[in-house]
Scaffold this active site. Structure first.
Site, PDB file in Angstrom:
ATOM      1  NE  ARG A 185      42.192  29.810  41.267  1.00 47.17           N
ATOM      2  CZ  ARG A 185      43.105  30.362  41.021  1.00 47.17           C
ATOM      3  NH1 ARG A 185      43.996  30.451  40.233  1.00 47.17           N
ATOM      4  NH2 ARG A 185      42.739  31.877  41.174  1.00 47.17           N
TER       5      ARG A 185
ATOM      6  CD  GLU B 274      37.738  35.631  47.035  1.00 47.69           C
ATOM      7  OE1 GLU B 274      38.464  34.897  47.126  1.00 47.69           O
ATOM      8  OE2 GLU B 274      38.002  36.598  46.892  1.00 47.69           O
TER       9      GLU B 274
ATOM     10  N   GLY C  79      45.385  38.771  46.247  1.00 44.29           N
ATOM     11  CA  GLY C  79      45.484  40.170  46.670  1.00 44.29           C
ATOM     12  C   GLY C  79      44.395  40.669  47.568  1.00 44.29           C
TER      13      GLY C  79
END
Length: 467
Positions: free
Chosen positions: A69, A181, A212
């Protein structure tokens, strides 16, 4: 007074008036509304393009396990979002993700080119050289074996340097650590809610369930941060210190690799070791593929069962692992100590998607208030339904998810309640987008990354940096 003298005097007066008018016009062009759009050479009154621009763009690629993205953001000098056309961001996505090209790094890089072209098209050409572009790969690339991940990253880096007119720094392409993240996602959601700069107790906690991995992040007090356990070399610290809108935050962050929704299916199926699994709907006998590995997925003769499936999920989560600290989440991981920063949970990504499939949120909503028990209630219905009847009960479930809807719902309920210790009746916010000003913005980690990138540019407010 002679006529010649009068002519000379008149000429001097006229020249003075013209020179003054020219200077006034020049001053207006420099300081008026059109100033930032005018191009100057380095010798043009000592002004440079760097001094004239009071806005900037950032391009962030989210190279996830299920797809890639691109997000494009536009900021003013105070790091407030500005419109790009009618919206506050450009958001374009494609499938599959980079990890699907493990054997062909160049093809992985080429898959990003259409996204890059769309991103560059919305940025004024003169701003390209000063617009940072970053590619952050997440759990999908973290799990590739051998040097496959490095070869893909190098191919992407080469592609950007060759094809892009944007600002490509040496660290532009990387695999994000789980803590990065999680921290970026926490920043994104609290930025959009207007919480940054406030006391940590006014911020919200974030659980982000990807394909994941799953990340948990929330702000804690300085005193609790000082109690964080020491971790071995090579293991990410539990505490990330950040400076945001003039305030220092101590952020508890932990990322659980292999416990994103798609990876967790594999972990749950591993427990049954190729035998029948009570999380698989009655009538299904096949294989589930994740990370290039196949796992046997077969329902027992009695069909799926909520209680039996939950026992398998608890085993997969290692909920009963030895806890060396006062409190743990699952797998023996320190839970951050709790506190006011954990009072309000925003739960992102696959949580919303599964709730949509199960029918207890409106797919057209940007976010929804639910309780963990809503996942339990839906799971009990799904687990008591046969494969052939599932679509009539849950018509919004995607075809590929049908055999696993019992597993997914049980997993999400158990992860929230037994994994992260959230009360089954506590209200939580499932979030896809958040309203900022009068537009909706994706509640995704790239905004946090963009804010960090822009904060390092000259003339822009240092809204965010890691300490």
């Amino acid at each position: 007074m002679s006529m010649d003298f009068l002519i000379i005097l008149f000429s001097l007066l006229l020249w003075t008036l013209v020179a003054t008018a020219t200077a006034t016009a020049s001053s207006f062009s420099l300081h008026g509304k059109g100033f930032k759009h005018r191009k100057f050479s380095s010798s043009d009154n000592n002004y440079s393009i760097e001094e004239t621009i009071n806005e900037s763009y950032a391009v962030i690629f989210d190279a996830g396990s299920t797809g890639s993205r691109v997000h494009v953001y536009r900021f003013n000098q105070q790091l407030d979002l500005l419109r790009i056309g009618h919206d506050l961001e450009l958001f374009v996505k494609t499938k599959p993700g980079l990890s699907a090209y493990a054997e062909n790094p160049e093809e992985a890089a080429e898959s990003l080119v259409p996204l890059l072209e769309e991103a560059e098209a919305v940025i004024p050409q003169e701003l390209h050289p000063r617009t940072p572009v970053k590619v952050g790969a997440t759990a999908g690339l973290r799990q590739l074996e051998g040097d496959a991940s490095n070869r893909i990253l190098q191919a992407v880096s080469d592609m950007l340097k060759k094809r892009s007119t944007l600002k490509v720094e040496g660290d532009a392409v990387s695999v994000l650590s789980g803590n990065q993240e999680g921290a970026y996602q926490w920043v994104t959601i609290n930025y959009l809610l207007g919480n940054l700069g406030k006391h940590y107790s006014k911020t919200v906690a974030v659980v982000d369930l990807g394909g994941g991995s799953v990340q948990m992040a929330y702000a804690i007090s300085e005193e609790d941060a000082a109690k964080a356990p020491q971790v071995p070399d090579g293991v990410e610290s539990y505490i990330t210190e950040m400076f945001l809108r003039g305030k220092k935050y101590y952020l508890y962050v932990h990322s659980y690799l292999r416990y994103g929704l798609l990876a967790a299916r594999a972990e749950v199926l591993k427990v049954s070791r190729d035998s029948e699994n009570p999380c698989i709907l009655s009538g299904f006998d096949g294989y589930y593929t994740y990370g290039g590995v196949q796992y046997k997925a077969t329902a027992p003769p009695s069909g799926s069962s909520f209680s039996k499936c939950q026992n398998v999920v608890l085993e997969a989560l290692h909920v009963n692992a030895t806890c060396s600290y006062k409190d743990c989440t699952f797998g023996g991981i320190w839970n951050g100590g709790g506190g006011a920063g954990e009072n309000n949970f925003f739960v992102a990504s696959f949580f919303f998607e599964v709730a949509d499939e199960a029918g207890f949120v409106d797919p057209n909503d940007a976010n929804a208030i639910v309780r963990p028990v809503d996942f339990e209630d839906a799971a009990k219905v799904a687990c008591s339904t046969e494969l052939k009847d599932l679509k009539s009960v849950f018509p919004r479930v995607k075809d590929g998810d049908v055999p696993y809807i019992c597993l997914d719902l049980v997993y999400q309920y158990t992860l929230l309640v037994d994994g992260f210790g959230i009360d089954p009746q506590q209200e939580i916010t499932l979030v896809r987008q958040i309203q900022y000003q009068d537009s909706l913005v994706e509640a995704a980690w790239p905004l946090g990354s963009a804010i960090e990138a822009i904060s390092s540019l000259p003339k822009f407010e240092k809204l965010m940096y890691f300490l």
